[in-house]
Design an enzyme around this catalytic site. Structure first.
Site, PDB file in Angstrom:
ATOM      1  CG  ASP A 165      -1.718   1.205   1.433  1.00 27.85           C
ATOM      2  OD1 ASP A 165      -2.303   1.653   0.435  1.00 27.85           O
ATOM      3  OD2 ASP A 165      -1.770   1.737   2.560  1.00 27.85           O
ATOM      4  CG  LEU A 166       1.685   5.742  -1.790  1.00 30.47           C
ATOM      5  CD1 LEU A 166       3.181   5.529  -1.980  1.00 30.47           C
ATOM      6  CD2 LEU A 166       1.118   6.544  -2.976  1.00 30.47           C
ATOM      7  CG  ASP A 167      -1.704   7.485   0.574  1.00 28.46           C
ATOM      8  OD1 ASP A 167      -0.815   8.311   0.354  1.00 28.46           O
ATOM      9  OD2 ASP A 167      -2.628   7.253  -0.239  1.00 28.46           O
TER      10      ASP A 167
ATOM     11  CB  SER B  69      -2.163   2.967  -3.670  1.00 24.47           C
ATOM     12  OG  SER B  69      -2.714   4.169  -3.188  1.00 24.47           O
ATOM     13  CB  ALA B  70      -7.461   3.499  -2.098  1.00 21.19           C
ATOM     14  CB  SER B  71      -3.844   7.341  -3.613  1.00 22.06           C
ATOM     15  OG  SER B  71      -3.555   8.601  -4.155  1.00 22.06           O
TER      16      SER B  71
ATOM     17  CB  THR C   3       0.018  10.960   2.204  1.00 24.85           C
ATOM     18  OG1 THR C   3      -0.394   9.609   2.275  1.00 24.85           O
ATOM     19  CG2 THR C   3       1.154  11.114   1.203  1.00 24.85           C
TER      20      THR C   3
ATOM     21  CE  LYS D 202      -5.898  -0.882  -0.948  1.00 25.90           C
ATOM     22  NZ  LYS D 202      -4.708  -0.191  -0.389  1.00 25.90           N
TER      23      LYS D 202
ATOM     24  CE  LYS E 239      -3.747   5.933   9.646  1.00 27.78           C
ATOM     25  NZ  LYS E 239      -3.112   5.235  10.775  1.00 27.78           N
ATOM     26  N   GLY E 240      -7.306   4.509   3.985  1.00 26.05           N
ATOM     27  CA  GLY E 240      -7.672   3.479   3.018  1.00 26.05           C
ATOM     28  C   GLY E 240      -9.008   3.720   2.341  1.00 26.05           C
TER      29      GLY E 240
ATOM     30  CD  GLU F 286      -3.633  -1.671   2.979  1.00 22.17           C
ATOM     31  OE1 GLU F 286      -3.766  -0.865   3.917  1.00 22.17           O
ATOM     32  OE2 GLU F 286      -3.947  -1.386   1.821  1.00 22.17           O
ATOM     33  CG  ASP F 287      -1.955   2.570   6.451  1.00 20.04           C
ATOM     34  OD1 ASP F 287      -2.272   2.203   5.303  1.00 20.04           O
ATOM     35  OD2 ASP F 287      -2.257   3.689   6.909  1.00 20.04           O
TER      36      ASP F 287
ATOM     37  CG  ASN G 278      -3.604  12.476  -5.949  1.00 19.64           C
ATOM     38  OD1 ASN G 278      -3.768  13.043  -7.029  1.00 19.64           O
ATOM     39  ND2 ASN G 278      -4.415  12.669  -4.915  1.00 19.64           N
TER      40      ASN G 278
ATOM     41  NE  ARG H 109      -9.153  12.337  -4.842  1.00 21.08           N
ATOM     42  CZ  ARG H 109      -8.597  12.553  -6.033  1.00 21.08           C
ATOM     43  NH1 ARG H 109      -9.167  13.387  -6.877  1.00 21.08           N
ATOM     44  NH2 ARG H 109      -7.476  11.945  -6.391  1.00 21.08           N
TER      45      ARG H 109
HETATM   46  C1  BG6 Z   1      -5.746   6.087   0.514  1.00 21.92           C
HETATM   47  C2  BG6 Z   1      -5.677   6.982   1.731  1.00 21.92           C
HETATM   48  O1  BG6 Z   1      -4.494   5.479   0.295  1.00 21.92           O
HETATM   49  O2  BG6 Z   1      -6.106   6.850  -0.628  1.00 21.92           O
HETATM   50  C3  BG6 Z   1      -7.000   7.714   1.915  1.00 21.92           C
HETATM   51  O3  BG6 Z   1      -5.397   6.201   2.880  1.00 21.92           O
HETATM   52  C4  BG6 Z   1      -7.342   8.480   0.633  1.00 21.92           C
HETATM   53  O4  BG6 Z   1      -6.923   8.586   3.018  1.00 21.92           O
HETATM   54  C5  BG6 Z   1      -7.370   7.512  -0.550  1.00 21.92           C
HETATM   55  O5  BG6 Z   1      -8.611   9.125   0.763  1.00 21.92           O
HETATM   56  C6  BG6 Z   1      -7.655   8.212  -1.875  1.00 21.92           C
HETATM   57  O6  BG6 Z   1      -6.605   9.075  -2.148  1.00 21.92           O
HETATM   58  P1  BG6 Z   1      -6.594  10.193  -3.264  1.00 21.92           P
HETATM   59  O7  BG6 Z   1      -5.129  10.581  -3.351  1.00 21.92           O
HETATM   60  O8  BG6 Z   1      -7.060   9.548  -4.545  1.00 21.92           O
HETATM   61  O9  BG6 Z   1      -7.473  11.305  -2.837  1.00 21.92           O
HETATM   62 MG    MG Z   2      -2.803   3.137   3.548  1.00 21.60          MG
END
Ligand code: BG6
Ligand code: MG
Length: 220
Positions: free
Chosen positions: A10-12, A115-117, A18, A146, A46-47, A170-171, A119, A50
Site C-alpha cells: 500500500d502507499l499511504d 493503492s486506493a489513491s 500522507t 478495499k 485511512k484506506g 497495509e496500514d 495520486n 476520495r
Molecule cells: C488512501 C488513503 O491510500 O487513498 C486515503 O489512505 C485516501 O486517506 C485515498 O482518501 C484516496 O486518495 P486520493 O489521493 O485519490 O485522494
Molecule cells: Mg494506507
C-alpha cells in the site's frame, strides 16, 4: 502455472505518511463549509477512497451538497492536497522502507504498489520510487474499493504470481481485510489493536528485520 513469491505495498501510511496532508486538506474543506474536522475522524479515512471520504465528512458535519458542489469541493480538496504533495521528496519515504525494497531488488523478488489513491503515481515520482516498482495499481485502475481485493488481485496478476504467494503490507483495516479476502499474507503496519486481523503486525518498518522478510518469502 509455477508461481513465485511477490510483494504488494500500500502507499499511504506504508511507504509515506500522507495522512497529515490529507488531514490539512480535509480540515480546510470542513472549516470552509462551517464545521470542524478532528484527527480522530481523519484516522477513520485511512484506506477510504476520495469520494467515500467526502461522504463521511459531510455526514459528520451534518451537511448535504448538490452533486455539482460535491464534485467542486472534492476537486478543491485534491488541489489543496496536491500542493502539499508538490513539496514531497525522497526524504518522505518512511524509515525502514528503503532497506526492505533494496533486499527485494537484490533478490529479484517482484513488487507492486496496490493503492486506493488516484495520486499514487504522482507521489511515487516525487519520492523517486516510480521506476522501482514492477507494477503499479492505483485508484485509477480499480472499480471496487478495499476491502474488495480487486486492487491486490490485479497487482498479483501483473507480477505473474498466485494470490497465495503474495505478501501485502497495509496500514488500514480495509486493506488488511482485502489482502485476507484475496488469500494473501497480510502484514499490518500500525496499531495491533486496530489491525488485529493481519497475519503479522508491526508498528513500522524499522521493526521489520531482513530475517523476517527472508522467512516470509521462503518457498515451502
Ligand atoms: C488512501 C488513503 O491510500 O487513498 C486515503 O489512505 C485516501 O486517506 C485515498 O482518501 C484516496 O486518495 P486520493 O489521493 O485519490 O485522494
Ligand atoms: Mg494506507
Amino acid at each position: 502455472m509455477s508461481s513465485h513469491k511477490a510483494v504488494i505495498f500500500d502507499l499511504d501510511g506504508v511507504i509515506v505518511d500522507t495522512a497529515k496532508f490529507h488531514f490539512q486538506a480535509w480540515k480546510k474543506l470542513a472549516n470552509d463549509l462551517g464545521f470542524d474536522f478532528t484527527h480522530e475522524q481523519n484516522e477513520q479515512l485511512k484506506g477510504v477512497s476520495r469520494v467515500e471520504s467526502l461522504k463521511k465528512i459531510l455526514k459528520w458535519g451534518d451537511m448535504e451538497l448538490s452533486e455539482e458542489e460535491f464534485n467542486r469541493q472534492m476537486a478543491l480538496k485534491n488541489d489543496n492536497y496536491l500542493s502539499y504533495v508538490e513539496e514531497m521528496d525522497e526524504n518522505e519515504i518512511l524509515p525502514g522502507v528503503p532497506k526492505v525494497l533494496k533486499y527485494l531488488k537484490e533478490n529479484n523478488i517482484p513488487f507492486a504498489l496496490g493503492s486506493a489513491s488516484k495520486n499514487a503515481r504522482t507521489i511515487l515520482k516525487k519520492i523517486k520510487l516510480y521506476e522501482d516498482f514492477d507494477a503499479i495499481v492505483d485508484g485509477t485502475d480499480v472499480s471496487k474499493a478495499k476491502p474488495d481485493p480487486e486492487v491486490f488481485l490485479i497487482a498479483a496478476e501483473k507480477l505473474k504470481a498466485e494470490p497465495q504467494d503474495c505478501v501485502v503490507f497495509e496500514d488500514s483495516v480495509a486493506g488488511v481485510e482485502a489482502a485476507n479476502i484475496g488469500k494473501m499474507t497480510s502484514i499490518g503496519i500500525g496499531d495491533e489493536k486496530v489491525l488485529q486481523e493481519a497475519d503479522h503486525i508491526f508498528n513500522d518498518f524499522t521493526e521489520i528485520s531482513i530475517e523476517f522478510i527472508e522467512n516470509l518469502l521462503r518457498k515451502e
